[in-house]
Write an enzyme that holds these catalytic residues in place. Structure first.
Site, short mmCIF file in Angstrom:
data_model
loop_
_atom_site.label_atom_id
_atom_site.label_comp_id
_atom_site.label_asym_id
_atom_site.label_seq_id
_atom_site.Cartn_x
_atom_site.Cartn_y
_atom_site.Cartn_z
N LYS A 160 8.14 -1.76 -2.41
CA LYS A 160 7.24 -0.89 -1.42
C LYS A 160 8.65 0.17 -0.43
O LYS A 160 8.74 1.09 -0.22
CB LYS A 160 6.58 -1.74 -0.44
CG LYS A 160 6.29 -1.24 0.81
CD LYS A 160 5.33 -0.16 -0.03
CE LYS A 160 5.11 1.29 2.15
NZ LYS A 160 4.62 2.17 1.28
N CYS A 212 6.93 5.12 9.41
CA CYS A 212 6.98 4.33 8.12
C CYS A 212 8.34 4.33 7.88
O CYS A 212 9.42 3.58 7.43
CB CYS A 212 6.02 4.00 7.17
SG CYS A 212 4.25 2.83 7.95
N GLU A 267 0.89 -1.30 0.12
CA GLU A 267 0.20 0.21 0.14
C GLU A 267 0.66 1.81 0.14
O GLU A 267 2.07 1.00 0.82
CB GLU A 267 -0.79 -0.32 1.04
CG GLU A 267 -2.07 1.07 1.22
CD GLU A 267 -3.07 1.61 0.24
OE1 GLU A 267 -3.26 0.66 -0.61
OE2 GLU A 267 -2.21 2.40 -0.09
N1 LIG Z 1 0.22 3.43 8.42
C1 LIG Z 1 0.80 3.96 6.44
O1 LIG Z 1 0.40 5.14 6.30
C2 LIG Z 1 1.05 3.22 6.20
C3 LIG Z 1 1.56 1.72 6.73
N2 LIG Z 1 1.42 0.42 5.61
C4 LIG Z 1 2.07 -0.49 6.33
O2 LIG Z 1 0.88 -1.49 6.16
C5 LIG Z 1 1.06 -2.14 7.69
C6 LIG Z 1 -0.06 -1.55 8.61
O3 LIG Z 1 0.39 -0.81 9.31
P1 LIG Z 1 -1.04 0.14 10.20
O4 LIG Z 1 -2.25 0.32 9.13
O5 LIG Z 1 -0.55 1.30 9.78
O6 LIG Z 1 -0.25 0.01 11.49
P2 LIG Z 1 -1.46 0.01 13.04
O7 LIG Z 1 -0.90 -0.48 13.89
O8 LIG Z 1 -2.39 0.54 12.62
O9 LIG Z 1 -2.47 -1.59 12.87
C7 LIG Z 1 -2.01 -2.66 12.65
C8 LIG Z 1 -3.65 -3.22 13.10
O10 LIG Z 1 -2.80 -4.63 13.30
C9 LIG Z 1 -3.54 -5.53 14.53
N3 LIG Z 1 -3.10 -6.77 14.70
C10 LIG Z 1 -1.73 -6.56 15.04
N4 LIG Z 1 -1.52 -8.45 15.24
C11 LIG Z 1 -2.90 -8.63 15.48
C12 LIG Z 1 -3.23 -10.38 15.18
N5 LIG Z 1 -2.15 -11.70 15.24
N6 LIG Z 1 -4.69 -10.26 14.70
C13 LIG Z 1 -5.54 -9.17 14.72
N7 LIG Z 1 -5.24 -7.86 14.46
C14 LIG Z 1 -3.48 -8.09 14.66
C15 LIG Z 1 -3.46 -4.66 15.34
O11 LIG Z 1 -4.21 -4.43 16.38
C16 LIG Z 1 -3.44 -3.20 14.46
O12 LIG Z 1 -4.78 -2.58 15.02
C17 LIG Z 1 2.88 -1.63 8.40
O13 LIG Z 1 3.38 -3.14 7.55
C18 LIG Z 1 2.79 -1.02 7.54
O14 LIG Z 1 4.25 -1.23 7.16
C19 LIG Z 1 1.94 0.53 4.57
C20 LIG Z 1 1.69 1.96 3.87
C21 LIG Z 1 0.71 3.65 4.60
O1 LIG Z 2 4.44 3.16 4.09
C1 LIG Z 2 3.87 4.32 4.29
O2 LIG Z 2 3.33 4.60 5.26
C2 LIG Z 2 3.69 5.95 3.53
O3 LIG Z 2 3.87 6.54 4.35
C3 LIG Z 2 4.30 7.96 3.69
O4 LIG Z 2 3.57 8.61 3.44
P1 LIG Z 2 3.44 9.29 5.21
O5 LIG Z 2 4.47 8.86 6.01
O6 LIG Z 2 2.12 9.18 5.63
O7 LIG Z 2 2.99 11.26 5.18
P2 LIG Z 2 4.38 11.28 3.54
O8 LIG Z 2 3.77 12.54 3.41
O9 LIG Z 2 5.22 10.56 3.04
O10 LIG Z 2 5.64 12.38 5.33
C4 LIG Z 2 5.92 12.01 6.11
C5 LIG Z 2 6.81 12.81 6.59
O11 LIG Z 2 7.17 13.95 5.50
C6 LIG Z 2 7.69 15.08 5.66
N1 LIG Z 2 7.70 15.75 4.82
C7 LIG Z 2 7.31 15.64 3.96
C8 LIG Z 2 7.02 16.40 2.35
C9 LIG Z 2 8.23 17.50 2.80
O12 LIG Z 2 8.58 17.75 1.61
N2 LIG Z 2 8.60 17.24 3.31
C10 LIG Z 2 8.42 16.92 4.93
O13 LIG Z 2 9.55 17.03 5.82
C11 LIG Z 2 6.11 15.47 6.57
O14 LIG Z 2 6.28 15.93 7.01
C12 LIG Z 2 6.13 13.88 7.27
O15 LIG Z 2 6.70 13.92 8.96
C13 LIG Z 2 4.94 7.48 1.60
O16 LIG Z 2 4.39 8.72 1.24
C14 LIG Z 2 4.04 6.52 1.57
O17 LIG Z 2 3.22 6.40 0.18
C15 LIG Z 2 3.75 5.40 2.32
O18 LIG Z 2 2.89 4.67 1.23
#
Ligand SMILES: NC(=O)C1=CN([C@@H]2O[C@H](COP(=O)(O)OP(=O)(O)OC[C@H]3O[C@@H](n4cnc5c(N)ncnc54)[C@H](O)[C@@H]3O)[C@@H](O)[C@H]2O)C=CC1
Ligand SMILES: O=C(O)[C@H]1O[C@H](OP(=O)(O)OP(=O)(O)OC[C@H]2O[C@@H](n3ccc(=O)[nH]c3=O)[C@H](O)[C@@H]2O)[C@H](O)[C@@H](O)[C@@H]1O
Length: 626
Positions: free
Chosen positions: A304, A360, A245
């Site tokens: 990713k 992340c 994602e």
């Molecule tokens: N937060 C973001 O913006 C992004 C995160 N990712 C990736 O997506 C993945 C998930 O990230 P988030 O949604 O931020 O994590 P999160 O911590 O918000 O959610 C993960 C959920 O999984 C649940 N969980 C954990 N172990 C479990 C189990 N054994 N059974 C059922 N539920 C369980 C937890 O209770 C929690 O609610 C990570 O690998 C992260 O690197 C990718 C893109 C964007």
């Molecule tokens: O894997 C993930 O968790 C996600 O991580 C980032 O998304 P996110 O961390 O939610 O937000 P960003 O907009 O990337 O910002 C990350 C950090 O960089 C900082 N940033 C961003 C842009 C910039 O020009 N300068 C800067 O300091 C932001 O303030 C923030 O603290 C990536 O942009 C997503 O594509 C990815 O899915």
């Protein structure tokens, strides 16, 4: 067809038919860092059935239509992803399961556990259903089709073992943080949750279920799942897809509605490709096929990590330049604008600041470095680790600058922190630079540290501050400490010696947003599009309410407890309330002299602020000599 595919094979399919061949050349999948020693033979058992040979085009496995999806992990990725998939596929039953009962209760209530612009309306439609049609007057044209009367098709539950066997595909979207102990401590990915869920899936899934890696995982994780299947369900057929994602916090809805690309990595077998086609079928109900890229599974897993690492690398690069700017008189915003006009470099991710936060970037860079290290590529590992090193340096440099300008003592002083979340328009505080800066300031024994954030729940911030262990208690003012969280920006700033801009909420600017280095980036545009008013506005006719009633919250809902519905009635992110610029004249009038403003996000017009009698120190700007 073998792994060494032809050039034509390896191109992204733009014809409407999903590409059937991995895009990476033969042997590119060698070695998994976390999973295999670099000297190990490459284990290709993941491929199972023989890959097609050239000329074997007739050997195809028909793809199945996915009608039910189980998403394990109701977090920042699992929740919004499930909501959009359900919203765009009313015929698909999507169930999100999580072991966290409180989180699931919040998804099933009026106040969702995460704030994302536009998300609550999408959830309402899919989770609660619509009583009647909602035509053009209440939605943007592109969403009209979905807003027919519909039954609920999005469900949230804690019953993981019940959901898995009733699903054609299981998305694993659980957290994959950095390991904090044992081998690879501080660098390798902690696969505990992911592995536990994979085991649950293998235990309960029906034969032929498609397993989708949605979490960000180390390269070769699919191999790990395959080996678990081979041991626990020998002879049965499960396809494992990598489908990472790319959404960003604060723009998740628009990122999911209009992604740059969808990557689906699969085994290079007819069965693998058929599974990829099935998953592509889910996405293609709203995403053009030309944006759906199929690769081999290792490329997808690695892509990713690389995407996040390279975005963060750009930030550390411009932040390193900001230090040179401060010492030379160059202005980092001007440098960013100048280089960003080079179309080869582009404008995005060139905003200098106190460094990146979020759950992340840091962990994914650490994971990539660990992978390299495990492969014996120490120079590569060192190279990537420097991105995180530079990020911490930038944040610490800022905190040191604040203390230095305040005569290296904060004992009688009040410092106000504007912004606590790691970026604007999100309530996500994970790895927020604010907390680290607060820790550094606490060491100086200040009179008060005031915090104001327009998006975060005050109770959530207070809980995080209270949990700061090394400083002992009390820390919060309610407990007799010096840190106080305010709900009003003017009260937070009143009597302060210094105000620190830590998160770049637009309302903290002292001039209207005009042209900044990346003001036209997709994220910004998406954010503007993503305001609830622009996604799914309520019906124009007040009497017309197509939504079904929303379920009530539980007694432990923090939004209800704090009395503020974040993302709805909060002035900064209000559904119906326009964002209000902070009145800096008013703030200046109530600050103590000398009045300092430390701009950690380069959003302040320094000459304008100076006219108010405020001394400004900004990242990437020379500032006043000390
Ligand atoms: N937060 C973001 O913006 C992004 C995160 N990712 C990736 O997506 C993945 C998930 O990230 P988030 O949604 O931020 O994590 P999160 O911590 O918000 O959610 C993960 C959920 O999984 C649940 N969980 C954990 N172990 C479990 C189990 N054994 N059974 C059922 N539920 C369980 C937890 O209770 C929690 O609610 C990570 O690998 C992260 O690197 C990718 C893109 C964007
Ligand atoms: O894997 C993930 O968790 C996600 O991580 C980032 O998304 P996110 O961390 O939610 O937000 P960003 O907009 O990337 O910002 C990350 C950090 O960089 C900082 N940033 C961003 C842009 C910039 O020009 N300068 C800067 O300091 C932001 O303030 C923030 O603290 C990536 O942009 C997503 O594509 C990815 O899915």
């Amino acid at each position: 067809m073998s792994l060494s595919s032809s050039a034509a094979d390896s191109e992204t399919n733009v014809s409407g038919d999903i590409s059937t061949v991995p895009t990476t050349p033969d042997r590119s999948q060698s070695g998994s860092p976390g999973l295999h020693d670099s000297n190990d033979e490459v284990d290709n058992s993941f491929e199972k059935a023989s890959p097609l040979k050239n000329g074997d085009a007739e050997y195809r496995v028909p793809s199945r239509t996915i009608r039910s999806i189980c998403v394990v992990g109701a977090g920042y990725v699992g929740g919004p992803t499930a909501a959009i998939v359900a919203y765009k596929n009313p015929h698909v039953r999507v169930t999100v399961v999580d072991r966290d009962d409180r989180r699931i209760r919040r998804w099933n209530s009026r106040h969702l556990p995460i704030y994302e612009p536009g998300l609550s309306e999408i959830v309402r439609i899919s989770r609660d259903g619509l009583q009647g049609s909602c035509e053009k007057d209440c939605v943007e044209a592109h969403d009209t089709a979905e807003l027919k009367a519909r039954s609920p098709n999005l469900f949230f539950s804690t019953d993981v073992s019940q959901c898995i066997p009733n699903s054609d595909a299981v998305f694993i979207a659980v957290n994959t943080p950095t390991k904090m102990r044992g081998t690879g401590k501080g660098s390798a990915t902690d696969m505990t949750s992911f592995e536990a869920v994979a085991a649950e899936v293998i235990r309960h899934a029906q034969n032929n279920t498609i397993i989708v890696e949605k979490s960000t995982v180390p390269c070769r994780t699919a191999q790990m799942i395959q080996e678990m299947i081979t041991i626990q369900r020998p002879g049965e057929d499960f396809e494992i897809l990598s489908n990472p994602e790319f959404l960003a916090a604060g723009t998740a809805v628009q990122d999911l509605l209009h992604p740059d690309r969808i990557i689906i990595g699969s085994a290079p077998t007819p069965e693998g490709r058929a599974a990829a086609e099935s998953l592509a079928g889910v996405y293609s109900s709203w995403i053009d096929r030309s944006r759906i890229l199929t690769t081999n599974v290792w490329s997808s897993e690695l892509a990713k990590l690389v995407a996040n690492s390279m975005l963060a690398q750009r930030l550390s690069s411009i932040n390193s330049i900001s230090a040179i700017c401060e010492a030379t008189g160059a202005e980092v915003n001007e440098v960013s604008a100048a280089i960003g006009m080079d179309t080869r470099l582009g404008k995005s991710f060139l905003r200098a600041g106190i460094g990146f936060g979020g759950s992340c970037f840091k962990k994914d860079i650490a994971s990539l470095a660990y992978i390299a290290e495990s492969l014996g590529l120490d120079e590569v590992a060192h190279y990537w680790r420097q991105v995180n090193v530079m990020n911490e340096y930038q944040r610490d440099r800022f905190a040191a600058r604040v203390i230095r300008h305040l005569n290296s003592t904060l004992v009688t002083k009040k410092i106000c922190i504007l912004g606590y979340a790691f970026k604007p328009n999100t309530s996500d505080t994970r790895e927020a630079p604010a907390l680290e800066i607060i820790k550094t300031l606490l060491d100086e024994n200040p009179h008060e540290i005031a915090i104001f954030d327009p998006c975060c729940n005050r109770l959530v911030i207070e809980n995080e501050i209270r949990a700061l262990q090394p400083y002992g208690s009390p820390i919060l003012s309610d407990d007799g400490g010096c840190v106080k969280v305010y709900s009003n920006v003017y009260e937070a700033c009143a009597d302060s010696n210094a105000v620190l801009i830590v998160t770049d909420f637009p309302e903290f600017r002292n001039t209207p947003v005009t042209v900044s280095p990346d003001s036209k980036t997709q994220s910004t545009q998406r954010l503007q599009e993503a305001t609830p008013a622009n996604t799914l506005s309520p019906p124009v006719t007040a009497s017309y309410e197509p939504f079904n009633a929303e379920p009530d919250c539980s007694a432990d809902c923090p939004d209800c407890q704090s009395g503020i519905t974040y993302g709805e009635s909060n002035p900064s992110v209000g559904k119906d309330v326009p964002k209000e610029q902070v009145n800096w004249k008013k703030i200046a009038g109530e600050m103590r002299s000398p009045k300092w403003l430390f701009d950690g996000r380069c959003i302040i017009n320094i000459p304008e602020m100076t006219k108010l009698g405020i001394r400004v120190e900004s990242i990437g700007s020379a500032g006043l000599a000390v």
